[in-house]
Enzyme design. Structure first.
Site, PDB file in Angstrom:
ATOM      1  N   GLY A  89      18.997   9.436   2.434  1.00 19.21           N
ATOM      2  CA  GLY A  89      17.543   9.627   2.411  1.00 19.21           C
ATOM      3  C   GLY A  89      16.888   8.861   3.543  1.00 19.21           C
ATOM      4  N   ALA A  90      16.006   9.554   4.265  1.00 17.04           N
ATOM      5  CA  ALA A  90      15.255   8.890   5.340  1.00 17.04           C
ATOM      6  C   ALA A  90      13.782   8.853   4.985  1.00 17.04           C
ATOM      7  N   GLY A  91      13.489   8.437   3.750  1.00 20.17           N
ATOM      8  CA  GLY A  91      12.105   8.142   3.356  1.00 20.17           C
ATOM      9  C   GLY A  91      11.834   6.686   3.695  1.00 20.17           C
TER      10      GLY A  91
ATOM     11  N   VAL B 196      22.236  16.064   0.514  1.00 19.52           N
ATOM     12  CA  VAL B 196      23.229  15.460  -0.381  1.00 19.52           C
ATOM     13  C   VAL B 196      23.288  16.317  -1.636  1.00 19.52           C
TER      14      VAL B 196
ATOM     15  N   GLU C  49      -6.200  10.491  -5.527  1.00 15.43           N
ATOM     16  CA  GLU C  49      -6.263  10.625  -4.057  1.00 15.43           C
ATOM     17  C   GLU C  49      -6.336  12.098  -3.645  1.00 15.43           C
TER      18      GLU C  49
ATOM     19  N   ASP D 269      12.132   4.676  -4.983  1.00 20.12           N
ATOM     20  CA  ASP D 269      11.759   5.224  -6.292  1.00 20.12           C
ATOM     21  C   ASP D 269      12.942   5.474  -7.225  1.00 20.12           C
TER      22      ASP D 269
ATOM     23  N   ALA E 110       5.541   2.913  -2.167  1.00 25.47           N
ATOM     24  CA  ALA E 110       6.066   2.785  -0.804  1.00 25.47           C
ATOM     25  C   ALA E 110       6.134   1.306  -0.421  1.00 25.47           C
ATOM     26  N   GLN E 111       5.118   0.579  -0.859  1.00 22.64           N
ATOM     27  CA  GLN E 111       5.062  -0.843  -0.551  1.00 22.64           C
ATOM     28  C   GLN E 111       6.365  -1.541  -0.990  1.00 22.64           C
TER      29      GLN E 111
HETATM   30  P1  FAD Z   1      10.707   9.050  -0.286  1.00 20.28           P
HETATM   31  O1  FAD Z   1       9.694   8.454   0.607  1.00 20.28           O
HETATM   32  O2  FAD Z   1      10.291  10.159  -1.175  1.00 20.28           O
HETATM   33  O3  FAD Z   1      11.928   9.525   0.590  1.00 20.28           O
HETATM   34  C1  FAD Z   1      13.055  10.167   0.065  1.00 20.28           C
HETATM   35  C2  FAD Z   1      13.766  10.846   1.213  1.00 20.28           C
HETATM   36  O4  FAD Z   1      14.995  11.389   0.748  1.00 20.28           O
HETATM   37  C3  FAD Z   1      12.985  12.004   1.820  1.00 20.28           C
HETATM   38  O5  FAD Z   1      12.966  11.892   3.216  1.00 20.28           O
HETATM   39  C4  FAD Z   1      13.743  13.240   1.366  1.00 20.28           C
HETATM   40  O6  FAD Z   1      13.670  14.284   2.309  1.00 20.28           O
HETATM   41  C5  FAD Z   1      15.156  12.698   1.250  1.00 20.28           C
HETATM   42  N1  FAD Z   1      15.953  13.458   0.290  1.00 20.28           N
HETATM   43  C6  FAD Z   1      15.616  13.768  -0.979  1.00 20.28           C
HETATM   44  N2  FAD Z   1      16.613  14.453  -1.563  1.00 20.28           N
HETATM   45  C7  FAD Z   1      17.591  14.565  -0.639  1.00 20.28           C
HETATM   46  C8  FAD Z   1      18.886  15.160  -0.641  1.00 20.28           C
HETATM   47  N3  FAD Z   1      19.362  15.787  -1.717  1.00 20.28           N
HETATM   48  N4  FAD Z   1      19.624  15.082   0.472  1.00 20.28           N
HETATM   49  C9  FAD Z   1      19.158  14.450   1.579  1.00 20.28           C
HETATM   50  N5  FAD Z   1      17.958  13.865   1.639  1.00 20.28           N
HETATM   51  C10 FAD Z   1      17.179  13.930   0.542  1.00 20.28           C
HETATM   52  N6  FAD Z   1       2.836   4.237  -2.539  1.00 20.28           N
HETATM   53  C11 FAD Z   1       2.180   3.190  -1.985  1.00 20.28           C
HETATM   54  O7  FAD Z   1       2.704   2.060  -1.980  1.00 20.28           O
HETATM   55  N7  FAD Z   1       0.944   3.344  -1.419  1.00 20.28           N
HETATM   56  C12 FAD Z   1       0.329   4.539  -1.355  1.00 20.28           C
HETATM   57  O8  FAD Z   1      -0.771   4.653  -0.835  1.00 20.28           O
HETATM   58  C13 FAD Z   1       1.001   5.676  -1.916  1.00 20.28           C
HETATM   59  N8  FAD Z   1       0.435   6.906  -1.842  1.00 20.28           N
HETATM   60  C14 FAD Z   1       1.122   7.985  -2.324  1.00 20.28           C
HETATM   61  C15 FAD Z   1       0.543   9.253  -2.183  1.00 20.28           C
HETATM   62  C16 FAD Z   1       1.209  10.362  -2.674  1.00 20.28           C
HETATM   63  C17 FAD Z   1       0.591  11.736  -2.495  1.00 20.28           C
HETATM   64  C18 FAD Z   1       2.465  10.224  -3.320  1.00 20.28           C
HETATM   65  C19 FAD Z   1       3.199  11.446  -3.837  1.00 20.28           C
HETATM   66  C20 FAD Z   1       3.043   8.975  -3.463  1.00 20.28           C
HETATM   67  C21 FAD Z   1       2.379   7.840  -2.966  1.00 20.28           C
HETATM   68  N9  FAD Z   1       2.935   6.553  -3.074  1.00 20.28           N
HETATM   69  C22 FAD Z   1       2.285   5.471  -2.520  1.00 20.28           C
HETATM   70  C23 FAD Z   1       4.286   6.366  -3.649  1.00 20.28           C
HETATM   71  C24 FAD Z   1       5.313   6.383  -2.497  1.00 20.28           C
HETATM   72  O9  FAD Z   1       5.115   7.498  -1.676  1.00 20.28           O
HETATM   73  C25 FAD Z   1       6.755   6.373  -3.015  1.00 20.28           C
HETATM   74  O10 FAD Z   1       6.910   5.265  -3.863  1.00 20.28           O
HETATM   75  C26 FAD Z   1       7.709   6.270  -1.820  1.00 20.28           C
HETATM   76  O11 FAD Z   1       7.660   7.432  -1.051  1.00 20.28           O
HETATM   77  C27 FAD Z   1       9.141   6.009  -2.269  1.00 20.28           C
HETATM   78  O12 FAD Z   1       9.949   5.877  -1.143  1.00 20.28           O
HETATM   79  P2  FAD Z   1      11.460   6.389  -1.169  1.00 20.28           P
HETATM   80  O13 FAD Z   1      12.072   5.974   0.113  1.00 20.28           O
HETATM   81  O14 FAD Z   1      12.110   5.971  -2.442  1.00 20.28           O
HETATM   82  O15 FAD Z   1      11.343   7.962  -1.267  1.00 20.28           O
HETATM   83  P1  NAD Z   2       1.501   8.004 -12.401  1.00 24.46           P
HETATM   84  O1  NAD Z   2       2.615   8.023 -13.369  1.00 24.46           O
HETATM   85  O2  NAD Z   2       1.033   6.718 -11.880  1.00 24.46           O
HETATM   86  O3  NAD Z   2       0.230   8.748 -13.025  1.00 24.46           O
HETATM   87  C1  NAD Z   2       0.373   9.941 -13.747  1.00 24.46           C
HETATM   88  C2  NAD Z   2      -0.854  10.180 -14.630  1.00 24.46           C
HETATM   89  O4  NAD Z   2      -0.702  11.414 -15.295  1.00 24.46           O
HETATM   90  C3  NAD Z   2      -1.044   9.106 -15.697  1.00 24.46           C
HETATM   91  O5  NAD Z   2      -2.366   8.640 -15.666  1.00 24.46           O
HETATM   92  C4  NAD Z   2      -0.700   9.836 -16.991  1.00 24.46           C
HETATM   93  O6  NAD Z   2      -1.440   9.348 -18.100  1.00 24.46           O
HETATM   94  C5  NAD Z   2      -1.076  11.264 -16.651  1.00 24.46           C
HETATM   95  N1  NAD Z   2      -0.361  12.265 -17.464  1.00 24.46           N
HETATM   96  C6  NAD Z   2       0.945  12.275 -17.827  1.00 24.46           C
HETATM   97  N2  NAD Z   2       1.228  13.354 -18.582  1.00 24.46           N
HETATM   98  C7  NAD Z   2       0.072  14.057 -18.686  1.00 24.46           C
HETATM   99  C8  NAD Z   2      -0.274  15.282 -19.328  1.00 24.46           C
HETATM  100  N3  NAD Z   2       0.615  16.003 -20.010  1.00 24.46           N
HETATM  101  N4  NAD Z   2      -1.548  15.720 -19.231  1.00 24.46           N
HETATM  102  C9  NAD Z   2      -2.471  15.024 -18.513  1.00 24.46           C
HETATM  103  N5  NAD Z   2      -2.196  13.861 -17.902  1.00 24.46           N
HETATM  104  C10 NAD Z   2      -0.934  13.380 -17.963  1.00 24.46           C
HETATM  105  O7  NAD Z   2       1.970   8.986 -11.217  1.00 24.46           O
HETATM  106  P2  NAD Z   2       1.393   9.147  -9.741  1.00 24.46           P
HETATM  107  O8  NAD Z   2      -0.083   9.097  -9.722  1.00 24.46           O
HETATM  108  O9  NAD Z   2       2.076  10.344  -9.182  1.00 24.46           O
HETATM  109  O10 NAD Z   2       1.928   7.857  -8.975  1.00 24.46           O
HETATM  110  C11 NAD Z   2       3.328   7.678  -8.769  1.00 24.46           C
HETATM  111  C12 NAD Z   2       3.556   6.340  -8.100  1.00 24.46           C
HETATM  112  O11 NAD Z   2       3.026   6.358  -6.781  1.00 24.46           O
HETATM  113  C13 NAD Z   2       2.842   5.204  -8.829  1.00 24.46           C
HETATM  114  O12 NAD Z   2       3.659   4.067  -8.807  1.00 24.46           O
HETATM  115  C14 NAD Z   2       1.610   4.977  -7.994  1.00 24.46           C
HETATM  116  O13 NAD Z   2       1.168   3.635  -8.070  1.00 24.46           O
HETATM  117  C15 NAD Z   2       2.096   5.316  -6.600  1.00 24.46           C
HETATM  118  N6  NAD Z   2       0.960   5.762  -5.785  1.00 24.46           N
HETATM  119  C16 NAD Z   2       0.224   4.780  -5.187  1.00 24.46           C
HETATM  120  C17 NAD Z   2      -0.877   5.126  -4.436  1.00 24.46           C
HETATM  121  C18 NAD Z   2      -1.688   4.038  -3.768  1.00 24.46           C
HETATM  122  O14 NAD Z   2      -1.322   2.876  -3.863  1.00 24.46           O
HETATM  123  N7  NAD Z   2      -2.761   4.356  -3.096  1.00 24.46           N
HETATM  124  C19 NAD Z   2      -1.223   6.476  -4.277  1.00 24.46           C
HETATM  125  C20 NAD Z   2      -0.448   7.453  -4.913  1.00 24.46           C
HETATM  126  C21 NAD Z   2       0.641   7.073  -5.678  1.00 24.46           C
END
Ligand code: FAD
Ligand code: NAD
Length: 406
Positions: free
Chosen positions: A10-12, A81, A170, A300, A317-318
């Site tokens: 994974g390159a996240g 993978v 968001e 994650d 991500a943090q």
């Molecule tokens: P990811 O960043 O999801 O990376 C996983 C990587 O694995 C990807 O590049 C994917 O392509 C690769 N991969 C997956 N499956 C396979 C496979 N089978 N084979 C090869 N490669 C594969 N967190 C914060 O701290 N601050 C924020 O502001 C914030 N905002 C968010 C906004 C949104 C819309 C979302 C959805 C999440 C947000 N989060 C935020 C949460 C954060 O994005 C995740 O916690 C973070 O991305 C986790 O990092 P990771 O490296 O575990 O996974």
């Molecule tokens: P989350 O689990 O934090 O929130 C999901 C929400 O959906 C909850 O409030 C829950 O009560 C609700 N829910 C669950 N089942 C439901 C149902 N059947 N009907 C209606 N509501 C339902 O998930 P997320 O928002 O995707 O966040 C995932 C992770 O990413 C978290 O750790 C979050 O902190 C992080 N994140 C951080 C930021 C940021 O820091 N700016 C932004 C986006 C995500």
């Protein structure tokens, strides 16, 4: 071991940051490092809601892996993978197999759908570039279609977002900014469009500071977002969403349900036989799962307990970035024959959420609350700081968010 094989999956945030740090800590003679990712590019998951709403082009969010890693030190394999076999130290890929001495798993999250009827088939999720691009195009198609049908269908203009966690909040923030633009572009009256955010808990952003939650809801409601709070989503079909609120079953006609109501770790990790707790693997304090000293899990897919609250740290991500930096340091120790691994403790520097491109709110430095322009600027600083870490000033200039007044 003679030049151990280190494989990173994974390159996240977790995977690419492990690779990026390892390439600085080890020389090509120390280890054979392979990074595997299913796309040629790394993307910033934290920007995907903007791509999904259409407020930011997805090319701003992604960058070629080879442009940010040192290919003299890291061997990049673009492959999906398909399985992990920790007993035989092998990883299967769509087109082949890799053996490892040490494995770092950073395969990220998937939507947790809790078995809700019709959700998998009918709802969209914000997972990666492809799924975000699909949501943007789907919404635009429905706007375009609306004026091309004799019987105007309200379900085309009802945009429903499941979950008012940070992702849901968001995303509706971006939609609130995007919808007026779409209305102009497709000749649709703004008052015909609904943005509905459905949350099961008794509040949006459960567990977050109530004053900030109120700020966020006011900001979003002022731009036309409707909240259904204490409303549990029960079913999704191609043209409606069903939820339960105050023991009543309600329906919203809609062609667009974006499910942002929870995530779990990548299923491949559970399938590999690692312990799993709601889709995430509990790890020891050095981020290795129980029973496997040659595997590290970052991001994650890993479940790290917060000893103070006795609850898991949220998947962010943090934390993924910090885990990656930490794992690179521990991996260096292993390669250099030092078997004392450092324990990991996250250093939470705050939480800031955007509410569209012109508003935000959050907490920094433990308890300082920020709102409005300062929070929007802080969010950009956080994002730019990540790019700086990953690719230096050049990457910040290329991909960063540099306009602090828009
Ligand atoms: P990811 O960043 O999801 O990376 C996983 C990587 O694995 C990807 O590049 C994917 O392509 C690769 N991969 C997956 N499956 C396979 C496979 N089978 N084979 C090869 N490669 C594969 N967190 C914060 O701290 N601050 C924020 O502001 C914030 N905002 C968010 C906004 C949104 C819309 C979302 C959805 C999440 C947000 N989060 C935020 C949460 C954060 O994005 C995740 O916690 C973070 O991305 C986790 O990092 P990771 O490296 O575990 O996974
Ligand atoms: P989350 O689990 O934090 O929130 C999901 C929400 O959906 C909850 O409030 C829950 O009560 C609700 N829910 C669950 N089942 C439901 C149902 N059947 N009907 C209606 N509501 C339902 O998930 P997320 O928002 O995707 O966040 C995932 C992770 O990413 C978290 O750790 C979050 O902190 C992080 N994140 C951080 C930021 C940021 O820091 N700016 C932004 C986006 C995500």
């Amino acid at each position: 071991l003679n030049r151990p094989n280190i494989v990173i999956l994974g390159a996240g945030y977790g995977g690419i940051m492990t690779a990026s740090k390892l390439q600085k800590k080890l020389s090509a003679d120390d280890a054979n490092i392979t990074l595997v990712n299913k796309h040629s590019y790394h993307y910033q998951t934290t920007w995907l809601h903007e791509n999904a709403a259409g407020t930011l082009h997805h090319d701003r969010t992604r960058m070629e892996v080879n442009s940010v890693i040192d290919t003299n030190k890291i061997n990049f394999v673009q492959e999906a993978v398909t399985g992990i076999d920790p007993e035989n130290k092998k990883v299967s890929l769509e087109n082949g197999e890799l053996s490892y001495d040490y494995l770092v798993i950073g395969l990220g999250f998937e939507a947790a759908t809790f078995g809700i009827q019709g959700l998998l088939e009918n709802a969209f999720t914000i997972n990666d570039i492809n799924s975000a691009r699909l949501i943007r195009q789907h919404i635009e198609y429905n706007f375009a279609k609306y004026n091309n049908e004799k019987d105007k269908k309200q379900e085309r203009l009802n945009l429903v977002v499941g979950g008012a966690g940070f992702t849901g909040i968001e995303f509706v923030g971006e939609l609130a900014n995007r919808v007026p633009e779409l209305c102009k572009e497709y000749d649709v009256p703004r008052e015909n469009v609904r943005i509905i955010n459905v949350e099961a808990a008794p509040t949006a952003l459960p567990g977050f500071d109530p004053e900030l939650v109120e700020y966020a809801m006011n900001s979003l409601e002022a731009r036309g977002v409707e909240f259904k709070i204490g409303a549990m989503i029960k079913e999704v079909t191609a043209d409606k969403l069903v939820y339960e609120q105050d023991e009543e079953i309600e329906e919203v006609p809609t062609n667009t349900v974006v499910w942002a109501a929870g995530v779990r770790g990548n299923k491949l990790v559970e399938d590999a036989g690692f312990e799993s707790n709601r889709g995430r693997t509990p790890v020891r304090e050095d981020l290795r799962p129980n029973g496997y000293d040659d595997v590290f899990i970052v991001g994650d897919c890993a479940l790290v307990m917060n000893e103070e609250t006795e609850r898991p740290y949220p998947p962010t991500a943090q934390i993924a970035i910090q885990e990656a930096e930490h794992t690179a340091e521990n991996m260096k120790r292993i390669v250099q024959g030092n078997d004392h691994l450092e324990p990991f403790t996250p250093n939470i520097q705050g939480t800031v959420a955007s509410l569209g491109n012109n508003d935000a709110m959050g907490v920094i430095f433990d308890d300082k609350k920020i709102y409005g322009w300062s929070a929007t600027a802080m969010k950009k600083i956080i994002d730019n700081r990540y790019l700086l870490k990953l690719g230096g000033v050049g990457l910040v200039l290329k991909k960063g968010k540099l306009n602090f007044f828009k």
